[in-house]
Design a protein around this motif. Sequence first.
Motif, PDB file in Angstrom:
ATOM      1  N   LYS A 423       0.829  -1.226   0.000  1.00 17.89           N
ATOM      2  CA  LYS A 423       0.000   0.000   0.000  1.00 17.89           C
ATOM      3  C   LYS A 423       0.848   1.254   0.000  1.00 17.89           C
ATOM      4  O   LYS A 423       0.516   2.242  -0.638  1.00 17.89           O
ATOM      5  CB  LYS A 423      -0.897  -0.012   1.246  1.00 17.89           C
ATOM      6  CG  LYS A 423      -2.168  -0.777   1.029  1.00 17.89           C
ATOM      7  CD  LYS A 423      -3.360   0.028   1.570  1.00 17.89           C
ATOM      8  CE  LYS A 423      -4.647  -0.677   1.230  1.00 17.89           C
ATOM      9  NZ  LYS A 423      -4.934  -1.785   2.179  1.00 17.89           N
ATOM     10  N   PHE A 424       1.978   1.192   0.758  1.00 18.32           N
ATOM     11  CA  PHE A 424       2.839   2.376   0.868  1.00 18.32           C
ATOM     12  C   PHE A 424       3.166   2.919  -0.517  1.00 18.32           C
ATOM     13  O   PHE A 424       3.069   4.105  -0.779  1.00 18.32           O
ATOM     14  CB  PHE A 424       4.139   2.008   1.606  1.00 18.32           C
ATOM     15  CG  PHE A 424       5.117   3.146   1.672  1.00 18.32           C
ATOM     16  CD1 PHE A 424       5.120   4.034   2.749  1.00 18.32           C
ATOM     17  CD2 PHE A 424       6.046   3.349   0.646  1.00 18.32           C
ATOM     18  CE1 PHE A 424       6.017   5.102   2.796  1.00 18.32           C
ATOM     19  CE2 PHE A 424       6.946   4.423   0.689  1.00 18.32           C
ATOM     20  CZ  PHE A 424       6.918   5.291   1.769  1.00 18.32           C
ATOM     21  N   MET A 425       3.549   1.968  -1.428  1.00 14.46           N
ATOM     22  CA  MET A 425       3.967   2.387  -2.764  1.00 14.46           C
ATOM     23  C   MET A 425       2.788   2.973  -3.536  1.00 14.46           C
ATOM     24  O   MET A 425       2.953   3.947  -4.269  1.00 14.46           O
ATOM     25  CB  MET A 425       4.547   1.182  -3.497  1.00 14.46           C
ATOM     26  CG  MET A 425       5.475   1.543  -4.605  1.00 14.46           C
ATOM     27  SD  MET A 425       6.827   2.565  -4.028  1.00 14.46           S
ATOM     28  CE  MET A 425       8.149   1.880  -4.958  1.00 14.46           C
ATOM     29  N   LEU A 426       1.612   2.358  -3.368  1.00 19.57           N
ATOM     30  CA  LEU A 426       0.429   2.876  -4.063  1.00 19.57           C
ATOM     31  C   LEU A 426       0.110   4.288  -3.564  1.00 19.57           C
ATOM     32  O   LEU A 426      -0.159   5.190  -4.358  1.00 19.57           O
ATOM     33  CB  LEU A 426      -0.785   1.961  -3.859  1.00 19.57           C
ATOM     34  CG  LEU A 426      -0.610   0.476  -4.201  1.00 19.57           C
ATOM     35  CD1 LEU A 426      -1.939  -0.250  -4.056  1.00 19.57           C
ATOM     36  CD2 LEU A 426      -0.106   0.306  -5.628  1.00 19.57           C
ATOM     37  N   ASN A 427       0.181   4.461  -2.242  1.00 20.19           N
ATOM     38  CA  ASN A 427      -0.121   5.782  -1.675  1.00 20.19           C
ATOM     39  C   ASN A 427       0.930   6.804  -2.099  1.00 20.19           C
ATOM     40  O   ASN A 427       0.607   7.933  -2.447  1.00 20.19           O
ATOM     41  CB  ASN A 427      -0.136   5.709  -0.142  1.00 20.19           C
ATOM     42  CG  ASN A 427      -1.317   4.869   0.332  1.00 20.19           C
ATOM     43  OD1 ASN A 427      -2.255   4.637  -0.434  1.00 20.19           O
ATOM     44  ND2 ASN A 427      -1.267   4.412   1.562  1.00 20.19           N
ATOM     45  N   TYR A 428       2.189   6.377  -2.049  1.00 22.16           N
ATOM     46  CA  TYR A 428       3.277   7.311  -2.340  1.00 22.16           C
ATOM     47  C   TYR A 428       3.183   7.819  -3.777  1.00 22.16           C
ATOM     48  O   TYR A 428       3.275   9.001  -4.052  1.00 22.16           O
ATOM     49  CB  TYR A 428       4.625   6.648  -2.089  1.00 22.16           C
ATOM     50  CG  TYR A 428       5.791   7.546  -2.472  1.00 22.16           C
ATOM     51  CD1 TYR A 428       6.232   8.553  -1.611  1.00 22.16           C
ATOM     52  CD2 TYR A 428       6.440   7.396  -3.698  1.00 22.16           C
ATOM     53  CE1 TYR A 428       7.272   9.397  -1.974  1.00 22.16           C
ATOM     54  CE2 TYR A 428       7.476   8.241  -4.070  1.00 22.16           C
ATOM     55  CZ  TYR A 428       7.888   9.241  -3.194  1.00 22.16           C
ATOM     56  OH  TYR A 428       8.911  10.068  -3.556  1.00 22.16           O
ATOM     57  N   THR A 429       2.992   6.860  -4.707  1.00 18.78           N
ATOM     58  CA  THR A 429       3.040   7.240  -6.121  1.00 18.78           C
ATOM     59  C   THR A 429       1.696   7.731  -6.633  1.00 18.78           C
ATOM     60  O   THR A 429       1.635   8.397  -7.661  1.00 18.78           O
ATOM     61  CB  THR A 429       3.441   6.038  -7.003  1.00 18.78           C
ATOM     62  OG1 THR A 429       2.485   5.002  -6.777  1.00 18.78           O
ATOM     63  CG2 THR A 429       4.821   5.553  -6.673  1.00 18.78           C
ATOM     64  N   GLY A 430       0.627   7.354  -5.940  1.00 20.93           N
ATOM     65  CA  GLY A 430      -0.703   7.695  -6.422  1.00 20.93           C
ATOM     66  C   GLY A 430      -1.072   6.870  -7.655  1.00 20.93           C
ATOM     67  O   GLY A 430      -2.055   7.143  -8.334  1.00 20.93           O
ATOM     68  N   MET A 431      -0.239   5.858  -7.945  1.00 13.65           N
ATOM     69  CA  MET A 431      -0.540   5.007  -9.115  1.00 13.65           C
ATOM     70  C   MET A 431      -1.344   3.801  -8.649  1.00 13.65           C
ATOM     71  O   MET A 431      -1.279   3.406  -7.489  1.00 13.65           O
ATOM     72  CB  MET A 431       0.766   4.515  -9.779  1.00 13.65           C
ATOM     73  CG  MET A 431       1.502   5.622 -10.523  1.00 13.65           C
ATOM     74  SD  MET A 431       3.173   5.132 -10.946  1.00 13.65           S
ATOM     75  CE  MET A 431       2.925   4.166 -12.407  1.00 13.65           C
ATOM     76  N   SER A 432      -2.102   3.189  -9.610  1.00 15.27           N
ATOM     77  CA  SER A 432      -2.878   2.009  -9.240  1.00 15.27           C
ATOM     78  C   SER A 432      -1.957   0.792  -9.298  1.00 15.27           C
ATOM     79  O   SER A 432      -0.866   0.838  -9.879  1.00 15.27           O
ATOM     80  CB  SER A 432      -4.042   1.822 -10.207  1.00 15.27           C
ATOM     81  OG  SER A 432      -3.529   1.327 -11.429  1.00 15.27           O
ATOM     82  N   PHE A 433      -2.439  -0.264  -8.672  1.00 15.78           N
ATOM     83  CA  PHE A 433      -1.659  -1.504  -8.626  1.00 15.78           C
ATOM     84  C   PHE A 433      -1.278  -1.951 -10.040  1.00 15.78           C
ATOM     85  O   PHE A 433      -0.126  -2.240 -10.326  1.00 15.78           O
ATOM     86  CB  PHE A 433      -2.511  -2.568  -7.925  1.00 15.78           C
ATOM     87  CG  PHE A 433      -1.766  -3.828  -7.641  1.00 15.78           C
ATOM     88  CD1 PHE A 433      -0.883  -3.895  -6.578  1.00 15.78           C
ATOM     89  CD2 PHE A 433      -1.946  -4.954  -8.436  1.00 15.78           C
ATOM     90  CE1 PHE A 433      -0.191  -5.069  -6.309  1.00 15.78           C
ATOM     91  CE2 PHE A 433      -1.257  -6.118  -8.178  1.00 15.78           C
ATOM     92  CZ  PHE A 433      -0.385  -6.180  -7.109  1.00 15.78           C
ATOM     93  N   ASN A 434      -2.274  -1.943 -10.929  1.00 16.91           N
ATOM     94  CA  ASN A 434      -2.007  -2.407 -12.294  1.00 16.91           C
ATOM     95  C   ASN A 434      -1.077  -1.479 -13.063  1.00 16.91           C
ATOM     96  O   ASN A 434      -0.240  -1.937 -13.824  1.00 16.91           O
ATOM     97  CB  ASN A 434      -3.313  -2.585 -13.069  1.00 16.91           C
ATOM     98  CG  ASN A 434      -4.044  -3.828 -12.600  1.00 16.91           C
ATOM     99  OD1 ASN A 434      -3.442  -4.700 -11.966  1.00 16.91           O
ATOM    100  ND2 ASN A 434      -5.324  -3.895 -12.878  1.00 16.91           N
ATOM    101  N   GLU A 435      -1.231  -0.166 -12.832  1.00 17.87           N
ATOM    102  CA  GLU A 435      -0.327   0.777 -13.501  1.00 17.87           C
ATOM    103  C   GLU A 435       1.114   0.493 -13.117  1.00 17.87           C
ATOM    104  O   GLU A 435       2.027   0.585 -13.938  1.00 17.87           O
ATOM    105  CB  GLU A 435      -0.674   2.218 -13.101  1.00 17.87           C
ATOM    106  CG  GLU A 435      -1.825   2.806 -13.888  1.00 17.87           C
ATOM    107  CD  GLU A 435      -2.270   4.150 -13.335  1.00 17.87           C
ATOM    108  OE1 GLU A 435      -2.862   4.907 -14.090  1.00 17.87           O
ATOM    109  OE2 GLU A 435      -2.043   4.429 -12.129  1.00 17.87           O
ATOM    110  N   LEU A 436       1.303   0.125 -11.846  1.00 18.40           N
ATOM    111  CA  LEU A 436       2.666  -0.134 -11.370  1.00 18.40           C
ATOM    112  C   LEU A 436       3.243  -1.441 -11.901  1.00 18.40           C
ATOM    113  O   LEU A 436       4.431  -1.513 -12.216  1.00 18.40           O
ATOM    114  CB  LEU A 436       2.684  -0.174  -9.836  1.00 18.40           C
ATOM    115  CG  LEU A 436       2.711   1.170  -9.121  1.00 18.40           C
ATOM    116  CD1 LEU A 436       2.468   0.982  -7.640  1.00 18.40           C
ATOM    117  CD2 LEU A 436       4.050   1.875  -9.324  1.00 18.40           C
TER     118      LEU A 436
END
Length: 745
Positions: A423-436
């Motif tokens: 979650k940290f990475m999703l929150n930090y980047t504001g990107m969705s799981f699939n985008e990442l």
Amino acid sequence: MIENPEDYSATVRPEVFEDMLQEAPFGICLVNTDFSVEFYNETWQRLFSARLQENSSKNLLEIWPEAAVQLRKLAEQLNQSESKAESEILPFNSGENGETATFKIWMRPVTKDGVFLHYSLVAFNISGLQMMRYKGQQEEERLRLATESSDTAIWDLNLTTHEIDYSDSLAQIFGYSPGEIVTHEQLRSHLSEHDRVNVVDKAFERALETGIYRYEAHITDRNGVDKWIFTNGKLFNDQHGKPERMLGVLQDITERKKSELRLQQSHHQLNTAMDATNLGMFEMNPETLEKYNFSPRFLEIFEYDPENEKIDTHIFERHIHPEFRHVRVEALHTAQETGDLYYQTKIILRNGKEKWIELYGRLSPGVEGRKAYIAGTIRDITELKNYQEKLSASEKKYRFLADVMPQAVWIAEPDGRVNYFNKFMLNYTGMSFNELIDNHGWLQMVHVEDQPKNMSRWLHSVKTKEPYFFEHRLRNAQGEYRWFMSRAFPETDEAGSVTKWLGTSTDIDDMKRQEMQKDDFIKMANHELKTPVTTIKGYVQLLKKTRGDSPDKFLVNSLNTIEKQVNKLSSLIGDLLDISRIETGTLPLNMRDLSLVELVTETVEDIRASEDCHQIICNLKHSEDIEVYGDKERLTQVLNNLLTNAIKYSPRANRVFVEIFIDGNDAVVSVEDFGIGIDAAECAKIFGRFYRVSGDDEKTFPGFGIGLFIVQDILQRHEGNIWVESEKNKGSKFYFSLPVKATNF
Ligand code: ADP
């Protein structure tokens, strides 16, 4: 009682004889020597009626022209003093019933008192007989053909004499040529010892009781070829009930045996495989869904006793867990279309225990009168399922942990594709799981300047399985970049293959900024210090020049001390600058071909000039010059550093040794002192940044702990190496190596 037939005939009336003659079941005819007919009986007339009607001749040869040659031959035989002649006459259409008939003819002379009167001819229609004989021959031929053509031989063994009669193919089966004479004993000798005793002799004993002689045995034929034979025979007794002969057939069944063996082997393999996989087997009627032919393992899984219990043909229906009934129904439905039945289900045993099973079945189409059926296997997957459940429970736990962690956690496939970010990475980047995760999407958040190196470093680790460390700037949801330290370690299985990569990315932005500030400060301080130090240095040199020969000893000594300390200061300032350049990767190198021997001698000379406590002894072990490719100034700095350390850390010694030698493709320079030495545990650490050996001694030796760090970096950038051999309180020997230019060999 009549003792003499003559007497008997005398008593019989002549009409009786005539009647008998007329009605005898064979034709009788009396002819003269020219075959003119004197008499025939009724049977003869019936036999020849057609001919007699259409032919008015009284001559038998004309009535029966096709028999003429034979009849004359018979007459000739009789003339040659034979009393009786017989022959089979060619078939002819007798007209009796319109069919072709064959006659057997007996011919005799009829005499009275020694005088020839007539020939008597007795004709017997043998057509039926001949047909039987002909048919018999055909049967025999057919049998012969049948047996000879299918590797089947016929034999006939006389049990008294042990003589054996056999067909050609029997000899051939035993490796003899057709027609070759082989004894019964010889044939027996081709049997293996084991089969002769245990199979053939036993079969013979059985035959004595049952009359049937049957066995399969192994032989080695005369050419050494291994074969299998099958014998099927019958025992015949003589009229006293004593075994007299045996008749039978013998077949070469090698091919059949081989395929039986192959079948057995594949059965065995199948069973072994089944045992190994712990599969239980069953068969099922695809229409009624009734099961049968359960293997012991099947029943074991359902915890039935195969010996004492009757198994229900609807065992699944009875045991399937109610929640899984629909799974089974759907699977059966699919099987109707595809022929493949597959599902996993829970079952409830009679004792209430639950198990997981996996079922796989395939439809076998009905062949040779057998109905279509489903051959199925089941596997107990309870443990697997429990393990999976535990695993997913623990995975959930760790995912949760990962999500609450204040740093980025990620997991990648062995091929480098990231498949999880917390979650940290999703929150930090504001990107969705699939985008990442799609298409290395995470790379978009890496600063564009860091991207190429980032990708190549990551792919390098994936390829080499080496841990991954990389500092890069990652963009946050607000579009700002922060520095992160990313690390990943491979997780490997027992075979050493990577199963996944576990990665973290830690925010080091604050640290990094401080470091950068520090670097900026050093750069600035360096610049600010350099100017006054250079000025001081210039004035000292000027003073020395103008006042160096002054009789004022204090002045001269002071000037020398100031110069020494200012030099030290300027070298420290230089080191500080170097270290920040090393860290930013901007330490410039001015590479060219240079003589290592010259470099060493010059450096040693310089030190000697300013050093009066230690004697520096130089030993050139290699007779010729050694050419290397490098930055002369930097390499001088390396040696300088080692020499000043050697002097600094050996205050009570008075000698330092320098050696130059060749080792393989490398030129090696060593600097040896007899000073305080280094603990073995510290040896590897002293090349680290700001590392100083902790202890009482070191306090008395000034320094920053950066000299060796710079030395190591310079050497690494020259593809060289540095290492140390040392013993506490004995002294240290530092070595550094550089690749030699190829022309030195
Ligand atoms: P500095 O000498 O400025 O402390 P260096 O990087 O040159 O820094 O050396 C690191 C440490 O290694 C020193 O503090 C010292 O403890 C140890 N060391 C280096 N050279 C020697 C030597 N010749 N003999 C003993 N110890 C040494």
